[in-house]
Motif scaffolding. Structure first.
Motif, short mmCIF file in Angstrom:
data_model
loop_
_atom_site.label_atom_id
_atom_site.label_comp_id
_atom_site.label_asym_id
_atom_site.label_seq_id
_atom_site.Cartn_x
_atom_site.Cartn_y
_atom_site.Cartn_z
N ALA A 1 0.86 -1.19 0.00
CA ALA A 1 0.00 0.00 0.00
C ALA A 1 0.89 1.23 0.00
O ALA A 1 2.04 1.18 0.45
CB ALA A 1 -0.91 0.00 1.22
N MET A 2 0.37 2.33 -0.55
CA MET A 2 1.18 3.53 -0.66
C MET A 2 0.33 4.76 -0.34
O MET A 2 -0.86 4.80 -0.67
CB MET A 2 1.74 3.63 -2.08
N LEU A 3 0.93 5.73 0.32
CA LEU A 3 0.27 7.01 0.56
C LEU A 3 1.29 8.13 0.46
O LEU A 3 2.50 7.90 0.51
CB LEU A 3 -0.42 7.02 1.93
N ARG A 4 0.77 9.35 0.31
CA ARG A 4 1.65 10.52 0.25
C ARG A 4 1.48 11.33 1.53
O ARG A 4 0.35 11.57 1.98
CB ARG A 4 1.33 11.39 -0.95
N ALA A 5 2.61 11.73 2.11
CA ALA A 5 2.60 12.62 3.27
C ALA A 5 3.38 13.86 2.89
O ALA A 5 4.61 13.89 2.97
CB ALA A 5 3.23 11.92 4.48
N GLY A 6 2.66 14.87 2.40
CA GLY A 6 3.35 16.05 1.86
C GLY A 6 4.12 15.66 0.62
O GLY A 6 3.59 15.04 -0.30
N GLU A 7 5.41 15.97 0.60
CA GLU A 7 6.23 15.62 -0.57
C GLU A 7 6.86 14.24 -0.43
O GLU A 7 7.63 13.81 -1.29
CB GLU A 7 7.32 16.68 -0.76
N TRP A 8 6.53 13.53 0.63
CA TRP A 8 7.09 12.20 0.87
C TRP A 8 6.12 11.13 0.36
O TRP A 8 4.91 11.23 0.54
CB TRP A 8 7.33 11.98 2.37
N GLU A 9 6.68 10.11 -0.28
CA GLU A 9 5.90 8.97 -0.75
C GLU A 9 6.27 7.78 0.12
O GLU A 9 7.45 7.41 0.20
CB GLU A 9 6.21 8.68 -2.22
N VAL A 10 5.28 7.19 0.78
CA VAL A 10 5.55 6.12 1.74
C VAL A 10 4.87 4.83 1.27
O VAL A 10 3.67 4.81 1.03
CB VAL A 10 5.04 6.47 3.16
#
Length: 475
Positions: free
Chosen positions: A79-88
């Motif tokens: 699974a993937m999400l974005r936290a501001g400019e970070w891709e986790v």
């Protein structure tokens, strides 16, 4: 165990809290940790948890202020999400087993140790704990930090198995060596040589993706030399390998066009990070093996290699699964025109020649001049300096002519429609001929690209062809 200072960003604490709430262990792992130790910027975070990675991602998203969307890839268990400019990206720890004819592993749940064992290189088999009991602790099961200090690419497990299981890792080893300026461990490199034929089971798209990253590295020639020596280049880009070698007849030798091409590529890399300009450097002499001739009077020649090379570009792009779009046309144009500025240097520079170059090159003139400067390679520094000095003169004339004639991407003010209207013609060869005559006259400086003067010239040429004006066109 060593501790690592994670960047000041709330995402790490949120992941730690979410993992604790779910009762799972979580770790930042892989490339992000490597780049953190090497002090390289990175915004892609991989989180491994000993448990359900998708559940952890969902829990993290619920705790973040803006509740980001979670993209779930069930087939991969990620699974993937974005936290501001970070891709986790989140994944559960797993272990893998491979079959001989596929680089797609069979995957099952595993421990952190299993997950680290499946990593490609020691420098990527690193983790940082996000768990309460040892938050920030570095997990380094295979001495990856030591290999970073030694600037060494090495596999965690026996390299022959690593590369046989997933042959793309051979390209990745060379890519990391080229990007980081690291050496490849001798046993690891020997295993690449031994397993090179296995690259044939990898899709061309994946190979080219790694090749592009090598091309974009600071000194791309290093990566290409490793590809060449390992034998991989012979399998993935044989046309480039054909450039290698020197032939001598009657004491006359030509230069090694493979190593010349690599020098041109490095020269371009010093002044531009444009991937497609770098591809133009790679392909600018690609047709030299096909056009090579020897004459006792003049020695070695490669007449027409620029036109032949330009015609080869579409097939090479198709074979390499590169995009058949404006990027391909850009490379093709630069290959076709790469000798033109050099010809201007060798002779007295006429305004007509400058106009033609501006007309044919358009907005790509600056890229072409970078390629041409890069193409000046010689062991004779005086000769190089002389040529570069002459290029300064050509560039000065380009600016002067462009300012006075505005010929970059110019179109004659007299269009095909005006020609047809003036002489009562339908679309035909005659219309094309008149347009060509007018374009030539403007490029030769006989006629200004202004309506009245160009229209008067058109009427005169039409009369010579036996055409009669039936309609007067007003601008």
């Amino acid at each position: 165990m060593d501790k690592v200072q994670l960047p000041e960003h709330p995402i790490f604490n949120v992941v730690a809290e979410a993992a604790a709430e779910l009762g799972v262990d979580a770790y930042v792992i892989g490339g992000f940790v490597r780049d953190l130790v090497l002090k390289r910027p990175s915004k892609d975070i991989d989180v491994v948890c000993v448990g359900d990675g998708i559940a952890l991602a969902t829990q993290v998203a619920m705790k973040l202020p803006n509740r980001p969307k979670v993209s779930i890839f069930k087939n991969f268990g990620t699974a993937m999400l974005r936290a501001g400019e970070w891709e986790v990206e989140f994944v559960g720890a797993r272990k893998e087993s491979y079959r001989e004819h596929s680089r797609k592993p069979e995957v099952e749940q595993g421990s952190l140790n299993d997950d680290l064992h499946r990593r490609d290189f020691t420098i990527n088999a690193l983790g940082i704990s996000l768990n309460t009991q040892n938050y920030g602790e570095l997990i380094d099961a295979f001495e990856g930090v030591k290999d970073m200090r030694r600037q060494l690419i090495r596999t965690p497990l026996e390299p022959g198995i690593t590369f046989s299981d997933d042959p793309l890792r051979m390209m990745r080893a060379i890519r990391f060596a080229s990007q980081l300026g690291f050496d490849i461990d001798p046993d690891t490199f020997d295993a690449i040589i031994d397993n090179k034929e296995r690259i044939k089971i990898v899709s061309q798209e994946r190979i080219t993706d790694e090749l592009n990253k090598i091309i974009l590295s600071p000194v791309p020639s290093y990566g290409f030399k490793l590809l060449f020596v390992s034998g991989l280049l012979h399998l993935i880009f044989p046309k480039m390998v054909e450039l290698q070698g020197v032939e001598t007849i009657n004491g006359n030798s030509h230069k090694d066009n493979f190593y010349h091409t690599l020098q041109v590529l490095d020269n371009v890399a010093e002044v531009s990070d444009d991937l497609w300009l770098r591809w133009a450097a790679i392909m600018h002499d690609i047709a030299k093996p096909d056009t090579k001739r020897y004459s006792p009077k003049v020695g070695w020649t490669f007449h027409g290699h620029e036109d032949r090379g330009a015609r080869m570009v579409p097939k090479l792009f198709r074979d390499l699964k590169l995009p058949l779009n404006e990027h391909m046309k850009f490379v093709q144009k630069l290959v076709r025109l790469h000798l033109r500025p050099i010809a201007l240097v060798k002779e007295s520079v006429t305004d007509s020649a400058i106009r033609r170059l501006l007309f044919e090159t358009g907005d790509d003139i600056d890229a072409l001049m970078k390629l041409c400067r890069a193409d000046i390679t010689s062991k004779n520094d005086t000769k190089v300096k002389r040529y570069l000095h002459n290029f300064d003169k050509v560039e000065k004339r380009l600016v002067e002519v462009e300012e006075s004639d505005k010929l970059r991407n110019f179109q004659p003010v007299i269009t095909g429609e005006i020609i047809m209207e003036t002489f009562g013609l339908k679309p035909s060869k005659t219309v094309g001929e008149l347009k060509e005559i007018l374009t030539e006259a403007i490029l030769e400086g006989k006629v200004k690209n202004e309506f009245d003067e160009a229209y008067a010239f058109l009427l005169e040429k039409g009369k010579e062809l036996g055409l009669h004006q039936i309609h007067s066109s007003n601008n």
